[in-house]
Design a protein around this motif. Structure first.
Motif, PDB file in Angstrom:
ATOM      1  N   TYR A   1       0.888  -1.234  -0.012  1.00 36.14           N
ATOM      2  CA  TYR A   1       0.043  -0.051   0.164  1.00 36.14           C
ATOM      3  C   TYR A   1       1.061   1.154   0.045  1.00 36.14           C
ATOM      4  O   TYR A   1       2.157   1.268   0.336  1.00 36.14           O
ATOM      5  CB  TYR A   1      -0.862   0.212   1.324  1.00 36.14           C
ATOM      6  CG  TYR A   1      -1.719  -1.146   1.429  1.00 36.14           C
ATOM      7  CD1 TYR A   1      -1.468  -1.911   2.366  1.00 36.14           C
ATOM      8  CD2 TYR A   1      -2.724  -1.158   0.867  1.00 36.14           C
ATOM      9  CE1 TYR A   1      -2.074  -3.176   2.450  1.00 36.14           C
ATOM     10  CE2 TYR A   1      -3.786  -2.383   0.954  1.00 36.14           C
ATOM     11  CZ  TYR A   1      -3.221  -3.428   1.732  1.00 36.14           C
ATOM     12  OH  TYR A   1      -4.258  -4.395   1.949  1.00 36.14           O
TER      13      TYR A   1
ATOM     14  N   ASP B   1       3.831   0.985   2.615  1.00 36.82           N
ATOM     15  CA  ASP B   1       3.258   0.235   3.540  1.00 36.82           C
ATOM     16  C   ASP B   1       2.706  -1.047   3.117  1.00 36.82           C
ATOM     17  O   ASP B   1       2.569  -1.554   2.225  1.00 36.82           O
ATOM     18  CB  ASP B   1       2.027   1.114   3.884  1.00 36.82           C
ATOM     19  CG  ASP B   1       1.279   0.825   5.183  1.00 36.82           C
ATOM     20  OD1 ASP B   1       0.272   1.341   5.688  1.00 36.82           O
ATOM     21  OD2 ASP B   1       2.022  -0.218   5.962  1.00 36.82           O
ATOM     22  N   ASP B   2       3.105  -2.072   4.132  1.00 35.50           N
ATOM     23  CA  ASP B   2       2.728  -3.415   4.106  1.00 35.50           C
ATOM     24  C   ASP B   2       2.208  -3.884   5.633  1.00 35.50           C
ATOM     25  O   ASP B   2       2.644  -3.653   6.486  1.00 35.50           O
ATOM     26  CB  ASP B   2       3.894  -4.336   3.681  1.00 35.50           C
ATOM     27  CG  ASP B   2       3.848  -5.797   3.651  1.00 35.50           C
ATOM     28  OD1 ASP B   2       3.125  -6.239   2.788  1.00 35.50           O
ATOM     29  OD2 ASP B   2       4.096  -6.507   4.603  1.00 35.50           O
ATOM     30  N   ASP B   3       1.043  -4.714   5.344  1.00 41.38           N
ATOM     31  CA  ASP B   3       0.413  -5.276   6.751  1.00 41.38           C
ATOM     32  C   ASP B   3       1.252  -5.941   7.291  1.00 41.38           C
ATOM     33  O   ASP B   3       1.358  -5.874   8.735  1.00 41.38           O
ATOM     34  CB  ASP B   3      -0.894  -5.900   6.543  1.00 41.38           C
ATOM     35  CG  ASP B   3      -1.986  -4.951   5.891  1.00 41.38           C
ATOM     36  OD1 ASP B   3      -2.930  -5.570   5.334  1.00 41.38           O
ATOM     37  OD2 ASP B   3      -1.843  -3.898   6.223  1.00 41.38           O
ATOM     38  N   ILE B   4       2.356  -6.827   6.719  1.00 44.20           N
ATOM     39  CA  ILE B   4       3.021  -7.668   7.576  1.00 44.20           C
ATOM     40  C   ILE B   4       4.384  -7.025   7.812  1.00 44.20           C
ATOM     41  O   ILE B   4       4.843  -6.986   9.037  1.00 44.20           O
ATOM     42  CB  ILE B   4       3.454  -8.970   6.749  1.00 44.20           C
ATOM     43  CG1 ILE B   4       2.003  -9.713   6.699  1.00 44.20           C
ATOM     44  CG2 ILE B   4       4.419  -9.859   7.391  1.00 44.20           C
ATOM     45  CD1 ILE B   4       2.004 -10.976   5.848  1.00 44.20           C
ATOM     46  N   GLY B   5       4.766  -6.237   6.922  1.00 47.36           N
ATOM     47  CA  GLY B   5       6.209  -5.590   7.078  1.00 47.36           C
ATOM     48  C   GLY B   5       6.345  -4.211   7.622  1.00 47.36           C
ATOM     49  O   GLY B   5       7.396  -3.736   7.694  1.00 47.36           O
ATOM     50  N   GLY B   6       5.163  -3.686   7.872  1.00 44.37           N
ATOM     51  CA  GLY B   6       5.168  -2.221   8.473  1.00 44.37           C
ATOM     52  C   GLY B   6       5.340  -1.173   7.297  1.00 44.37           C
ATOM     53  O   GLY B   6       5.550  -1.534   5.970  1.00 44.37           O
ATOM     54  N   MET B   7       5.622  -0.103   7.586  1.00 39.84           N
ATOM     55  CA  MET B   7       5.916   1.289   6.655  1.00 39.84           C
ATOM     56  C   MET B   7       7.491   1.154   6.758  1.00 39.84           C
ATOM     57  O   MET B   7       8.169   1.715   7.519  1.00 39.84           O
ATOM     58  CB  MET B   7       5.406   2.273   7.212  1.00 39.84           C
ATOM     59  CG  MET B   7       3.972   2.411   7.454  1.00 39.84           C
ATOM     60  SD  MET B   7       3.322   3.917   8.122  1.00 39.84           S
ATOM     61  CE  MET B   7       1.549   3.290   8.470  1.00 39.84           C
ATOM     62  N   ASP B   8       8.034   0.671   5.651  1.00 37.17           N
ATOM     63  CA  ASP B   8       9.436   0.441   5.528  1.00 37.17           C
ATOM     64  C   ASP B   8      10.366   1.246   4.737  1.00 37.17           C
ATOM     65  O   ASP B   8      11.419   1.203   4.853  1.00 37.17           O
ATOM     66  CB  ASP B   8       9.750  -1.124   5.027  1.00 37.17           C
ATOM     67  CG  ASP B   8       9.391  -1.391   3.434  1.00 37.17           C
ATOM     68  OD1 ASP B   8       9.987  -2.242   2.795  1.00 37.17           O
ATOM     69  OD2 ASP B   8       8.520  -0.555   3.055  1.00 37.17           O
TER      70      ASP B   8
ATOM     71  N   TRP C   1      10.224   5.183   3.775  1.00 42.12           N
ATOM     72  CA  TRP C   1       9.573   6.652   4.202  1.00 42.12           C
ATOM     73  C   TRP C   1      10.123   7.923   3.080  1.00 42.12           C
ATOM     74  O   TRP C   1      11.536   7.785   2.934  1.00 42.12           O
ATOM     75  CB  TRP C   1       9.867   7.152   5.699  1.00 42.12           C
ATOM     76  CG  TRP C   1       9.005   6.398   6.607  1.00 42.12           C
ATOM     77  CD1 TRP C   1       9.379   4.991   6.965  1.00 42.12           C
ATOM     78  CD2 TRP C   1       7.794   6.682   7.403  1.00 42.12           C
ATOM     79  NE1 TRP C   1       8.359   4.642   7.633  1.00 42.12           N
ATOM     80  CE2 TRP C   1       7.565   5.688   8.211  1.00 42.12           C
ATOM     81  CE3 TRP C   1       7.337   7.980   7.598  1.00 42.12           C
ATOM     82  CZ2 TRP C   1       6.351   5.730   9.166  1.00 42.12           C
ATOM     83  CZ3 TRP C   1       6.320   8.093   8.385  1.00 42.12           C
ATOM     84  CH2 TRP C   1       5.849   6.850   9.132  1.00 42.12           C
TER      85      TRP C   1
END
Lengths: 119, 112
Positions: A35, A100-107, A109
């Motif tokens: 995302y 953004d990724d539900d599993i990996g977080g906001m990796d 920025w």
């Protein structure tokens, strides 16, 4: 590697619409795994999630901002954008875009862009 | 008020271990949604520190670790260093509000 860069006016007048763009480089915005989020940070305060968009165009917004927020994507330009309408001084903040990724977080920025709402 | 609750500040001397808590509820952390942690150094963008409760991205020192139990999560930092002085945020997903990502209020870590 993937990099994100925010761009847009640093000063917006009250009642107008804030418009920002995030350009994605080094990777595909059309990757089905991610995302693309917008987050803001009021001066001296914590992080507030604004919303995100999937490459297909599906969007999800923070309920507290939903009535004023529109996030869109332009896959051909590798960009996604934020529009926040009817701004007030309370919308003065640093605005970040993030992968953004539900599993990996906001990796990943962006560096953030400061937007001041003032006449 | 943040959906996820963090202590406003923690402190520790160099070399010590500190923990930062993140308390949620049955609609976020307790619903088995992953917890992510971010470090924000002064004047910079947040950086992903821990993802999926306890996983470190490449390049993050193993001094940083995360855990989750019930409706709470914790970030532990061992061997505290001066450069660890920063703001730390937890983040998860909350099902009580459709599609909503939520952050904790942030914790300021001071290295004494």
């Amino acid at each position: 590697q993937v990099q994100l860069q925010e761009s847009g006016p640093g000063l917006v007048k009250p009642s107008q619409t804030l418009s920002l763009t995030c350009t994605v480089s080094g990777g595909s915005i059309s990757s089905g795994s991610y995302y693309w989020s917008w987050i803001r940070q009021h001066p001296g305060k914590g992080l507030e999630w604004i919303g995100y968009i999937y490459y297909s165009g599906s969007t999800y917004y923070n309920p507290s901002l939903k009535s004023r927020v529109t996030i869109s994507v332009d896959t051909s330009m590798s960009q996604f954008s934020l529009k926040l309408s009817s701004v007030t001084a309370a919308d003065t903040a640093v605005y970040y875009c993030a992968r953004d990724d539900d599993i990996g977080g906001m990796d990943v920025w962006g560096q953030g862009t400061t937007v001041t709402v003032s006449s | 008020q943040s959906v996820l609750t963090q202590p406003p500040s923690v402190s520790g001397a160099p070399g010590q271990r500190v923990t930062i808590s993140c308390t949620g509820s049955s609609s976020n952390i307790g619903a088995d949604y992953g917890v992510h942690w971010y470090q924000q150094l002064p004047g910079t963008a947040p950086k992903l520190l821990i993802y999926g409760n306890s996983n470190r991205p490449s390049g993050v020192p193993d001094r940083f670790s995360g855990s989750k139990s019930g409706t709470s999560a914790s970030l532990a930092i061992t061997g505290l260093q001066a450069e660890d002085e920063a703001d730390y945020y937890c983040q998860s997903y909350d099902s009580s509000v459709s599609g909503s990502k939520v952050f904790g209020g942030g914790t300021k870590l001071t290295v004494l």
